[in-house]
Design an enzyme around this catalytic site. Structure first.
Site, mmCIF file in Angstrom:
data_model
loop_
_atom_site.group_PDB
_atom_site.id
_atom_site.type_symbol
_atom_site.label_atom_id
_atom_site.label_comp_id
_atom_site.label_asym_id
_atom_site.label_seq_id
_atom_site.Cartn_x
_atom_site.Cartn_y
_atom_site.Cartn_z
ATOM 1 N N LYS A 120 0.864 -1.188 0.000
ATOM 2 C CA LYS A 120 0.000 0.000 0.000
ATOM 3 C C LYS A 120 0.889 1.222 0.000
ATOM 4 O O LYS A 120 2.013 1.193 0.529
ATOM 5 C CB LYS A 120 -0.901 0.019 1.243
ATOM 6 C CG LYS A 120 -2.163 0.810 1.056
ATOM 7 C CD LYS A 120 -3.238 0.015 0.317
ATOM 8 C CE LYS A 120 -4.510 0.787 0.096
ATOM 9 N NZ LYS A 120 -5.577 -0.080 -0.422
HETATM 10 P P1 NAD Z 1 -14.220 7.262 -2.546
HETATM 11 O O1 NAD Z 1 -13.330 8.376 -2.174
HETATM 12 O O2 NAD Z 1 -14.640 7.061 -3.969
HETATM 13 O O3 NAD Z 1 -15.605 7.327 -1.690
HETATM 14 C C1 NAD Z 1 -15.622 7.435 -0.293
HETATM 15 C C2 NAD Z 1 -17.049 7.757 0.147
HETATM 16 O O4 NAD Z 1 -17.104 7.785 1.569
HETATM 17 C C3 NAD Z 1 -17.547 9.136 -0.309
HETATM 18 O O5 NAD Z 1 -18.935 9.047 -0.550
HETATM 19 C C4 NAD Z 1 -17.257 10.035 0.900
HETATM 20 O O6 NAD Z 1 -18.110 11.157 0.926
HETATM 21 C C5 NAD Z 1 -17.561 9.068 2.022
HETATM 22 N N1 NAD Z 1 -16.828 9.354 3.251
HETATM 23 C C6 NAD Z 1 -15.520 9.733 3.378
HETATM 24 N N2 NAD Z 1 -15.211 9.898 4.676
HETATM 25 C C7 NAD Z 1 -16.330 9.592 5.382
HETATM 26 C C8 NAD Z 1 -16.645 9.576 6.757
HETATM 27 N N3 NAD Z 1 -15.740 9.890 7.680
HETATM 28 N N4 NAD Z 1 -17.897 9.206 7.118
HETATM 29 C C9 NAD Z 1 -18.816 8.863 6.203
HETATM 30 N N5 NAD Z 1 -18.575 8.884 4.878
HETATM 31 C C10 NAD Z 1 -17.351 9.243 4.477
HETATM 32 O O7 NAD Z 1 -13.499 5.941 -1.975
HETATM 33 P P2 NAD Z 1 -13.774 4.437 -2.388
HETATM 34 O O8 NAD Z 1 -12.829 4.043 -3.480
HETATM 35 O O9 NAD Z 1 -15.246 4.224 -2.547
HETATM 36 O O10 NAD Z 1 -13.238 3.685 -1.083
HETATM 37 C C11 NAD Z 1 -14.047 3.540 0.081
HETATM 38 C C12 NAD Z 1 -13.431 2.458 0.954
HETATM 39 O O11 NAD Z 1 -13.351 1.248 0.216
HETATM 40 C C13 NAD Z 1 -12.010 2.733 1.459
HETATM 41 O O12 NAD Z 1 -11.878 2.115 2.725
HETATM 42 C C14 NAD Z 1 -11.132 1.985 0.437
HETATM 43 O O13 NAD Z 1 -9.859 1.645 0.963
HETATM 44 C C15 NAD Z 1 -12.007 0.764 0.220
HETATM 45 N N6 NAD Z 1 -11.755 0.022 -1.008
HETATM 46 C C16 NAD Z 1 -11.825 0.637 -2.230
HETATM 47 C C17 NAD Z 1 -11.632 -0.116 -3.378
HETATM 48 C C18 NAD Z 1 -11.773 0.482 -4.751
HETATM 49 O O14 NAD Z 1 -11.665 -0.273 -5.732
HETATM 50 N N7 NAD Z 1 -12.065 1.764 -4.889
HETATM 51 C C19 NAD Z 1 -11.320 -1.482 -3.282
HETATM 52 C C20 NAD Z 1 -11.262 -2.072 -2.024
HETATM 53 C C21 NAD Z 1 -11.488 -1.309 -0.898
#
Ligand code: NAD
Length: 430
Positions: A120
C-alpha cells in the site's frame, strides 16, 4: 489475546488503541495464527512487512515555491507473487495506516487466491487544496522515487482514496519514461484506452453484489424483500448501491461524508446519486429523512454495507447494529474490539478482505491482459469476477464451518494458511 510469541517490532512502533487499524489487523492475525498453531518461524516472518519506504517528494507548487510532501510505500509480503495495493492521498494518512492496509492486501489476495502479495502507498497531502498541475507534479515525483521498487514483477500500485485513473496514467507514464518504453502492467486501475480493464471501475461494487447475493441465498431471503443500508457513495458504496438497486434490493439509506438520507420504503438510487453528483451533497433531497453517518449505521435493516472509511463499527456502537448481514465494502470499517460483540449478536459478517476483493481481482485481470496484450470483453471480465467471488465466499463459509469459527477469523486463517504454505515450500533464504 496474549500472543504465544514475542516480537519487539509491533510493540515498539505503535500505541495500542482500538482505532489503530494496524492494531486491529495484528490482533486478528495473532488470533488466527494461534488457532492455526502456526510454526514459530513462519509466525515471526509473516507478522512483519517485507519492506517500508518513506520518501520525501519535492513538488513545484503553482506559486513557484517548492513544497516537500511525505509519502510511503509498504510492501508487506511477496511470497505468492508481486506485491499489489493502492495509493491513498490524504492529510491524515499515517505509516501505521499504510502498514495495516498493506497487510490487508496480502490477506485479501490470498482469500480470493490471486497470485499477488500485498502493498500500500500513501502521501500526506490535501488533494482538495491542490490544482491538477500540482497533483500531477507530486504524483510523478512520488512515482520517480518508487521507480526501483515498483513494476509488473515487483509491486503494482492501483487507485485508493483520492487517487483515480488519471493518477495511474501519470504513474504509468513516469515509470515508462524511466524504462524507456511503455510498461502498462506497472499499475492497474488505468483508463481503459491506456491498458485498463473493462469493468475495473465497477469491480469492487460488483464484487460486493455477488457476495451479498450469496449471503442472502444462505439466509433464504429474496433481494426484493432485503433492506440495505449503504454508508458512502463513492467508487465502492455508490456503485454497490446502484448495482444492488438494479438487482431488486431495497436501498433504505445511503450517505456521503456530510450525512445520509433514509426512507424505509426504499430510495430511487440512480436519482439520488444524480442529485449528489449535481449538488455535491444529499442535503435538500426530497421525500426522505436525514440521518447522520452515526445514526445510519444503527438503522434497522437486513444488510449493512459500510463503504466509506475505517473504524465505523467499534466497541462503542457494535451493540446497536441491527443488520443480519454486514458486508464490509471499506477496508477496516470494524475494529477488532467490535468483532466479538457482532458475533454474539449473531450478525453474519462478510469480512472486508473478501467483501471488497472484487477490485483487486479485476486488477489481477487487468495485469494479465496487459501482459498478454489481449483485452477481454466486459461480460467476460464480469463472469470471471463472479466465478472468483462466489467460489471464495463458498471456500470461506466451508472453512468457517470446518473450524467452528466466525467468518472474520476464518478469512484470516484461510489467508494465513495459504501464505504460510507458499512461504514454507519456498523455504527461508536466511
Ligand atoms: P471514494 O473516495 O470514492 O468514496 C468514499 C465515500 O465515503 C464518499 O462518498 C465520501 O463522501 C464518504 N466518506 C468519506 N469519509 C467519510 C466519513 N468519515 N464518514 C462517512 N462517509 C465518508 O473511496 P472508495 O474508493 O469508494 O473507497 C471507500 C473504501 O473502500 C475505502 O476504505 C477503500 O480503501 C475501500 N476500497 C476501495 C476499493 C476500490 O476499488 N475503490 C477497493 C477495495 C477497498
Amino acid at each position: 489475546m496474549e500472543s504465544m510469541y514475542s516480537s519487539s517490532y509491533v510493540d515498539d512502533i505503535r500505541e495500542i488503541k482500538e482505532e489503530n487499524p494496524f492494531e486491529s489487523m495484528m490482533s486478528r492475525f495473532d488470533r488466527a495464527a494461534q488457532l492455526l498453531e502456526l510454526d514459530a518461524d513462519l509466525y515471526a516472518v509473516m507478522r512483519v512487512p517485507n519492506r517500508e519506504l518513506k520518501v520525501y517528494i519535492p513538488t513545484r507548487m503553482d506559486s513557484g515555491r517548492m513544497q516537500v510532501f511525505e509519502g510511503y510505500r509498504v510492501q508487506h509480503n511477496f511470497a505468492r507473487g508481486p506485491a499489489k495495493g493502492g495509493i491513498r492521498y490524504s492529510p491524515d494518512v499515517t505509516l501505521d495506516e499504510v502498514r495495516a492496509l498493506a497487510a490487508w492486501m496480502t490477506w485479501k489476495c490470498a482469500v480470493v487466491n490471486v497470485p499477488f502479495g500485498g502493498a500500500k502507498g500513501g502521501v500526506i497531502c490535501d488533494p482538495q487544496q491542490m490544482s491538477l498541475g500540482e497533483l500531477e507534479r507530486m504524483t510523478r515525483r512520488y512515482a520517480a522515487e518508487l521507480v526501483d521498487f515498483i513494476g509488473p514483477e515487483k509491486d503494482v500500485p492501483a487507485p485508493d482514496m483520492n487517487t483515480n485513473e488519471q493518477t495511474m496514467a501519470w504513474i504509468m507514464d513516469t515509470y515508462s519514461m524511466h524504462a524507456r518504453h511503455t510498461v502498462t502492467a506497472c499499475v492497474t486501475g488505468k483508463p481503459v484506452d491506456l491498458g485498463g480493464s473493462s469493468g475495473r471501475r465497477e469491480a469492487t461494487g460488483r464484487g460486493l453484489l455477488f457476495v451479498i447475493n450469496e449471503a442472502v441465498k444462505r439466509f433464504q431471503m429474496a433481494p426484493t424483500s432485503t433492506r440495505v443500508v449503504v454508508q458512502g457513495s463513492g467508487n465502492v458504496g455508490g456503485i454497490a448501491a446502484e448495482l444492488l438497486h438494479e438487482a431488486g434490493y431495497k436501498i433504505v439509506a445511503i450517505s456521503d461524508v456530510h450525512g445520509g438520507i433514509y426512507n424505509p420504503a426504499g430510495i430511487d438510487i440512480p436519482n439520488a446519486l444524480k442529485y449528489l453528483r449535481t449538488t455535491r451533497s444529499f442535503e435538500g433531497y426530497e421525500g426522505v429523512e436525514t440521518v447522520s453517518n452515526h445514526e445510519l449505521l444503527e438503522l434497522d435493516c437486513d444488510v449493512l454495507v459500510p463503504a466509506a472509511t475505517e473504524n465505523q463499527i467499534t466497541s462503542q456502537n457494535a451493540d446497536k447494529i441491527k443488520c443480519k448481514v454486514l458486508a464490509e465494502g471499506a477496508n477496516g470499517p470494524t475494529t477488532a474490539a467490535a468483532d466479538e460483540m457482532l458475533h454474539q449478536k449473531g450478525i453474519f459478517v462478510i469480512p472486508d478482505i473478501l467483501a471488497n476483493a472484487g477490485g483487486v481481482t479485476v486488477s489481477y485481470f487487468e495485469w494479465v491482459q496487459d501482459r498478454m496484450g489481449y483485452f477481454w470483453r466486459e461480460d467476460v471480465v464480469n463472469q470471471r469476477l463472479q466465478d472468483t467471488m462466489v467460489a471464495s465466499f463458498n471456500d470461506l463459509c466451508r472453512y468457517a464451518d470446518a473450524h467452528s469459527v466466525d467468518t472474520r477469523t476464518a478469512a484470516y486463517m484461510l489467508a494465513i494458511d495459504r501464505v504460510a504454505y507458499d512461504t514454507r515450500i519456498r523455504g527461508f533464504y536466511a
